[in-house]
Design a protein around this motif. Structure first.
Motif, PDB file in Angstrom:
ATOM      1  N   THR A 398       0.825  -1.220   0.000  1.00 30.24           N
ATOM      2  CA  THR A 398       0.000   0.000   0.000  1.00 30.24           C
ATOM      3  C   THR A 398       0.849   1.254   0.000  1.00 30.24           C
ATOM      4  OG1 THR A 398      -0.146  -0.423   2.351  1.00 30.24           O
ATOM      5  CG2 THR A 398      -2.157  -0.665   1.089  1.00 30.24           C
ATOM      6  N   LEU A 399       1.973   1.217   0.688  1.00 27.05           N
ATOM      7  CA  LEU A 399       2.819   2.409   0.778  1.00 27.05           C
ATOM      8  C   LEU A 399       3.235   2.866  -0.616  1.00 27.05           C
ATOM      9  CD1 LEU A 399       3.835   3.956   3.157  1.00 27.05           C
ATOM     10  CD2 LEU A 399       5.915   2.627   3.115  1.00 27.05           C
ATOM     11  N   PHE A 400       3.516   1.904  -1.483  1.00 23.66           N
ATOM     12  CA  PHE A 400       3.986   2.260  -2.815  1.00 23.66           C
ATOM     13  C   PHE A 400       2.836   2.670  -3.720  1.00 23.66           C
ATOM     14  CE2 PHE A 400       8.453   1.546  -2.664  1.00 23.66           C
ATOM     15  CZ  PHE A 400       8.587   0.814  -1.508  1.00 23.66           C
ATOM     16  N   HIS A 401       1.688   2.072  -3.493  1.00 27.02           N
ATOM     17  CA  HIS A 401       0.521   2.524  -4.252  1.00 27.02           C
ATOM     18  C   HIS A 401       0.274   3.989  -3.931  1.00 27.02           C
ATOM     19  CE1 HIS A 401      -1.246  -0.767  -6.433  1.00 27.02           C
ATOM     20  NE2 HIS A 401      -1.054  -1.581  -5.437  1.00 27.02           N
ATOM     21  N   LYS A 402       0.446   4.275  -2.639  1.00 24.01           N
ATOM     22  CA  LYS A 402       0.209   5.643  -2.196  1.00 24.01           C
ATOM     23  C   LYS A 402       1.212   6.586  -2.848  1.00 24.01           C
ATOM     24  CE  LYS A 402      -0.361   8.081   2.192  1.00 24.01           C
ATOM     25  NZ  LYS A 402       0.881   8.575   2.694  1.00 24.01           N
ATOM     26  N   SER A 403       2.479   6.171  -2.854  1.00 26.59           N
ATOM     27  CA  SER A 403       3.505   7.029  -3.453  1.00 26.59           C
ATOM     28  C   SER A 403       3.215   7.289  -4.917  1.00 26.59           C
ATOM     29  CB  SER A 403       4.879   6.370  -3.346  1.00 26.59           C
ATOM     30  OG  SER A 403       5.259   6.257  -2.011  1.00 26.59           O
ATOM     31  N   LEU A 404       2.836   6.227  -5.604  1.00 25.39           N
ATOM     32  CA  LEU A 404       2.535   6.363  -7.040  1.00 25.39           C
ATOM     33  C   LEU A 404       1.416   7.366  -7.239  1.00 25.39           C
ATOM     34  CD1 LEU A 404       3.223   5.081  -9.837  1.00 25.39           C
ATOM     35  CD2 LEU A 404       1.262   3.633  -9.493  1.00 25.39           C
ATOM     36  N   LYS A 405       0.403   7.208  -6.422  1.00 21.56           N
ATOM     37  CA  LYS A 405      -0.757   8.083  -6.532  1.00 21.56           C
ATOM     38  C   LYS A 405      -0.352   9.525  -6.294  1.00 21.56           C
ATOM     39  CE  LYS A 405      -5.194   8.532  -4.062  1.00 21.56           C
ATOM     40  NZ  LYS A 405      -5.016   9.633  -3.255  1.00 21.56           N
ATOM     41  N   GLU A 406       0.405   9.747  -5.212  1.00 23.86           N
ATOM     42  CA  GLU A 406       0.796  11.116  -4.904  1.00 23.86           C
ATOM     43  C   GLU A 406       1.665  11.720  -5.997  1.00 23.86           C
ATOM     44  OE1 GLU A 406       2.501  10.954  -1.034  1.00 23.86           O
ATOM     45  OE2 GLU A 406       0.568  10.511  -0.089  1.00 23.86           O
ATOM     46  N   ALA A 407       2.566  10.887  -6.533  1.00 23.66           N
ATOM     47  CA  ALA A 407       3.444  11.396  -7.592  1.00 23.66           C
ATOM     48  C   ALA A 407       2.621  11.846  -8.789  1.00 23.66           C
ATOM     49  CB  ALA A 407       4.424  10.307  -8.002  1.00 23.66           C
ATOM     50  N   PHE A 408       1.677  10.990  -9.177  1.00 20.25           N
ATOM     51  CA  PHE A 408       0.877  11.340 -10.346  1.00 20.25           C
ATOM     52  C   PHE A 408       0.009  12.547 -10.083  1.00 20.25           C
ATOM     53  CE2 PHE A 408       1.045   8.690 -14.128  1.00 20.25           C
ATOM     54  CZ  PHE A 408       2.059   7.835 -13.769  1.00 20.25           C
ATOM     55  N   GLU A 409      -0.465  12.646  -8.851  1.00 19.15           N
ATOM     56  CA  GLU A 409      -1.299  13.804  -8.556  1.00 19.15           C
ATOM     57  C   GLU A 409      -0.519  15.096  -8.727  1.00 19.15           C
ATOM     58  OE1 GLU A 409      -2.931  13.079  -4.715  1.00 19.15           O
ATOM     59  OE2 GLU A 409      -4.495  11.773  -5.526  1.00 19.15           O
ATOM     60  N   VAL A 410       0.769  15.032  -8.425  1.00 18.08           N
ATOM     61  CA  VAL A 410       1.556  16.261  -8.550  1.00 18.08           C
ATOM     62  C   VAL A 410       1.634  16.728  -9.996  1.00 18.08           C
ATOM     63  CG1 VAL A 410       3.883  17.178  -8.436  1.00 18.08           C
ATOM     64  CG2 VAL A 410       2.967  15.943  -6.509  1.00 18.08           C
ATOM     65  N   PHE A 411       2.081  15.834 -10.885  1.00 20.03           N
ATOM     66  CA  PHE A 411       2.304  16.388 -12.220  1.00 20.03           C
ATOM     67  C   PHE A 411       1.097  16.301 -13.137  1.00 20.03           C
ATOM     68  CE2 PHE A 411       2.593  12.686 -14.818  1.00 20.03           C
ATOM     69  CZ  PHE A 411       3.105  11.693 -14.018  1.00 20.03           C
ATOM     70  N   CYS A 412       0.150  15.445 -12.779  1.00 16.24           N
ATOM     71  CA  CYS A 412      -1.031  15.386 -13.639  1.00 16.24           C
ATOM     72  C   CYS A 412      -1.855  16.651 -13.534  1.00 16.24           C
ATOM     73  CB  CYS A 412      -1.910  14.187 -13.259  1.00 16.24           C
ATOM     74  SG  CYS A 412      -1.356  12.691 -14.024  1.00 16.24           S
ATOM     75  N   ASN A 413      -1.672  17.384 -12.453  1.00 12.58           N
ATOM     76  CA  ASN A 413      -2.483  18.582 -12.323  1.00 12.58           C
ATOM     77  C   ASN A 413      -1.801  19.815 -12.879  1.00 12.58           C
ATOM     78  OD1 ASN A 413      -4.888  17.601 -11.200  1.00 12.58           O
ATOM     79  ND2 ASN A 413      -3.747  17.097  -9.358  1.00 12.58           N
ATOM     80  N   LYS A 414      -0.622  19.609 -13.468  1.00  8.73           N
ATOM     81  CA  LYS A 414       0.013  20.757 -14.102  1.00  8.73           C
ATOM     82  C   LYS A 414      -0.535  20.869 -15.516  1.00  8.73           C
ATOM     83  CE  LYS A 414       4.324  20.775 -11.689  1.00  8.73           C
ATOM     84  NZ  LYS A 414       5.569  20.154 -11.523  1.00  8.73           N
TER      85      LYS A 414
END
Lengths: 688, 98
Positions: A398-414
């Protein structure tokens, strides 16, 4: 046996007899030639004890016999056993110890059988420890207490030798350690306190030294390989000779020294640390890293952080790439040309003409299109790649799923070049779903891609913005019959519904349903026309009735319709009144299309135009030449609309109207004439 | 009865009673002896001498062994003891830890 017949056995006498038996036993144990005990010998010895204990006092010798039992052991141990062990060292000492212990156990067993009668009544009466315990405790107090330190050190040094790669006698160690366990007589404290504690300290020291040197010399993957190997060997060690209860403690120590202490240094190694592994796609090493770090407390936190940083960096790089592509005007224009070529519209268009006409560049959807496609595709690929990492290397943690999600949230919203990511995604979908989209994919591929796009939507924070864009584009597709495949349209709506809830897709679903209803409606309209000969629009009319709430809002201008069309509107309105009384119809002429027959000099050509264009062209049925302002007044449109309208008819690919002066842009002082000389090899052309 | 499954109990007078090992093991003392570590069972032929137990008593004891096994299996009958044997029987029982 009768009481009378039995002589009272004297203590000395009886004991002398017993002593013979004990000596015989000792001889057997020492390996001296001695016949084994016969059943008679056994019974005699047993009987002697029995008799001495059942005699009437003062000849009841139970207490003395109990003491003598203990003394026998003590004497034997002090005279023979201890010296033999003391004189040896290291491994030889261990062997001697094991041998003596085995012998001792045998001796205890025999003697306690002989003296068994004491166990039955005497010890219970006096609450004394049973014979078995007495025997073992003699050994413990005399031998173990004195020697356990030396023994422990010898064992530990053998273990360290094995760690360095030497072969040692594992069976011997097992036997020695069994002594530690057995001497505890049911409790593990002897083992734990006298051996295990020291062993753990030594282990820590050993691995601490090793780790210090390895961390400097080895790369991260190599270090990890060594660490994994060490853990495996230690586990093996437990299986072979350490007590199983040591396993968790031992592994914890090793992990601590090898991993916890140096965790950060290891992860951040310059050319081989976590960053580098991710960068170079070293899947195997990353899996190992996960396995090792998942065992230490909070070990995965830094790893998942680095993972997150890496993915964010890669994503942001993609955004920048797209941004650069978009901002480069020349690139954009080239892309536009490529785009137009794909659409089949490139003819006499040159780069110069492109640059000159601003509105062409403004509505340069095509130029943007390509970089959107590329960008979204790349984001999808990125997501696939790192999702695979999370599933495989990082075992779905789960920790890595979370990291992936957070990473994508950062640049997908640019956003990229002024368009938000929501818009980009919507454009991407539109391209896949419409006819003539640049991506020619198989049905399966489309489904897969749509699935992935919907997943990406999860990372975008302004999802309602996406909904808006999507709706607009969906409307265009539906109304202009540009949707490639109905099933795909429904399928993506289902997926969106699953992901974002019914609310999200209710309007869109309404739109799709509207079209189906509209077809039905049209059938009814045609029936109505057939049954009412009075109601005749004079032109073939198709009306699509839309529910206002579902569709994006369209501005409706009060276009002055040509007379022919006015009649149509009337007829339909009457028809609609028969169906429902309480609804208001608002006509959106900007979305309509018209098929006109243009009678040109060379031949008649069918023209497919918008309603606005049709209205403008029909004006020329009654006048040969019209000015800009005349057209504007007659049609009752805004400047923008008129300019666009006239441009499409006179300055674009098909010159239906001649413009005076013959410049490339429309100005309010222009005049227009019907171009009777217009010709095209096609009989039917789209001027939309 | 097979040789391996039996033991011979010899009374003070020299009478030999051959009974099953299982029956003999009812006595803890005999059981201890037969299962002692060392080289008993193979070299000896399972012979135990009781110089202090008379034949009558030993006979009764053998009967007791079998009765005890039967009782354990569920057949609950009575075991009759002649009064004059009682004392000696008790002492023998104590000796044999039965």
């Amino acid at each position: 046996m009768t009481m009378n017949e039995r002589k009272t056995i004297d203590l000395e006498q009886g004991w002398e007899f017993m002593q013979k038996g004990i000596t015989k036993l000792k001889n057997i144990l020492e390996g001296h030639p001695e016949p084994q005990f016969s059943s008679e010998d056994y019974m005699m010895l047993y009987t002697t004890i029995y008799n001495m204990c059942t005699q009437k006092p003062p000849h009841d010798y139970s207490q003395q016999l109990y003491d003598k039992y203990r003394e026998s052991f003590e004497e034997y141990i002090t005279s023979t056993v201890l010296p033999s062990i003391r004189e040896k060292h290291d491994e030889f000492m261990l062997r001697e110890l094991v041998k003596r212990w085995a012998n001792h156990k045998v001796m205890v067993r025999w003697l306690s059988r002989f003296f068994h009668y004491l166990d039955r009544y005497f010890i219970a009466r006096r609450s004394l420890p049973p014979l078995n315990e007495v025997g073992l405790s003699c050994f413990r107090d005399l031998v173990y207490l004195e020697l356990n330190g030396k023994v422990r050190d010898a064992v530990i040094s053998l273990i360290d030798q094995e760690r360095e790669g030497e072969q040692i006698d594992r069976a011997l160690l097992k036997n020695v350690l069994d002594i530690f366990v057995e001497i505890g007589m049911g409790q593990m404290d002897s083992y734990e306190n006298d051996f295990e504690a020291a062993m753990l300290i030594d282990t820590s020291g050993y691995y601490s030294r090793k780790a210090s040197s390895w961390i400097l010399e080895d790369s991260c993957p190599d270090y990890m390989l060594k660490a994994e190997e060490c853990l495996k060997r230690e586990k093996d060690r437990v299986a072979h000779y350490l007590h199983s209860s040591s396993e968790p403690k031992l592994l914890e120590k090793v992990q601590h020294e090898l991993l916890t202490v140096f965790a950060n240094q290891l992860l951040e190694k310059e050319h081989s640390g976590c960053h580098a592994l991710l960068r170079d796609d070293k899947v195997e090493d990353l899996s190992r890293m996960f396995r090792l770090f998942s065992k230490i407390p909070r070990g995965l936190d830094p790893v998942s952080n680095i993972f997150k940083q890496h993915v964010t960096a890669e994503g942001t790089a993609l955004v920048k790439q797209a941004e650069d592509a978009a901002n480069n005007k020349k690139v954009c224009i080239c892309l536009f040309v490529v785009w137009e070529w794909l659409q089949g519209r490139v003819g006499e268009v040159t780069l110069a003409t492109m640059e000159e006409s601003p509105c062409v560049f403004e509505s340069c959807d095509g130029g943007k299109m390509l970089y959107v496609l590329v960008f979204v595709r790349k984001v999808i690929e990125l997501h696939d790649k790192y999702l695979a990492y999370v599933n495989d290397c990082f075992q779905n943690h789960t920790l890595f799923h979370k990291s992936l999600k957070e990473a994508f949230e950062v640049f997908c919203n640019k956003g990229v070049a002024g368009s938000s990511s929501a818009e980009l995604l919507a454009t991407f979908c539109d391209n896949i779903l419409k006819k003539g989209g640049s991506e020619k994919l198989s049905d399966e591929a489309i489904e897969e891609t749509l699935e992935k796009v919907v997943k990406l939507l999860a990372y975008i924070s302004d999802k309602d913005l996406f909904a808006e864009f999507y709706r607009k584009k969906l409307a265009r597709r539906l109304l202009f019959d540009k949707s490639a495949n109905d099933d795909h349209e429904r399928s993506i709506l289902t997926k969106l519904k699953q992901q974002c809830g019914g609310q999200f897709t209710s309007k869109m679903e309404g739109m799709v349903t509207d079209l189906t209803l509209a077809k039905e409606n049209q059938n009814n309209f045609e029936e109505y026309l057939n049954s009412n000969p009075n109601a005749n629009p004079g032109i073939d009319l198709t009306v699509t009735v839309l529910t206002t709430g579902f569709w994006p809002s369209y501005k409706s201008f009060d276009l002055n319709l040509p007379a022919e069309m006015v009649k149509c509107v009337e007829v339909f309105r009457e028809f609609y009144q028969t169906k429902t009384k309480h609804r208001k119809l608002t006509w959106i002429y900007s979305l309509g299309t018209c098929n006109l027959i243009g009678k040109f000099e060379t031949r008649t050509t069918e023209l497919i135009v918008t309603t606005y264009q049709a209205s403008a062209l029909l004006l020329f049925n009654s006048s040969d030449r019209l000015s800009y302002s005349e057209i504007m007044t007659q049609l009752n449109l805004t400047d923008d609309d008129v300019i666009r309208l006239l441009h499409s008819l006179s300055c674009a690919k098909y010159k239906i109207l001649n413009k005076e002066p013959n410049t490339k842009s429309i100005s309010p002082t222009d005049h227009f004439e019907f171009n009777s000389k217009f010709t095209d090899k096609m009989r039917r052309i789209k001027v939309l | 009865m097979k040789k391996e499954d039996t033991v011979k109990l010899i009374s003070a007078e020299g009478f030999e009673f051959v009974i099953d090992k299982e029956a003999a093991m009812v006595s803890q003392t005999i059981r201890n002896m037969l299962t002692s570590p060392g080289s008993f069972a193979e070299t000896q032929d399972g012979k135990v001498t009781f110089p202090e137990i008379s034949t009558t008593i030993l006979e009764k004891i053998c009967q007791y062994f079998y009765w005890s096994l039967q009782y354990a299996r569920g057949k609950e009958t009575d075991f009759h003891i002649e009064p004059e044997l009682t004392l000696e029987l008790m002492m023998a029982a104590n000796y044999l830890h039965t």
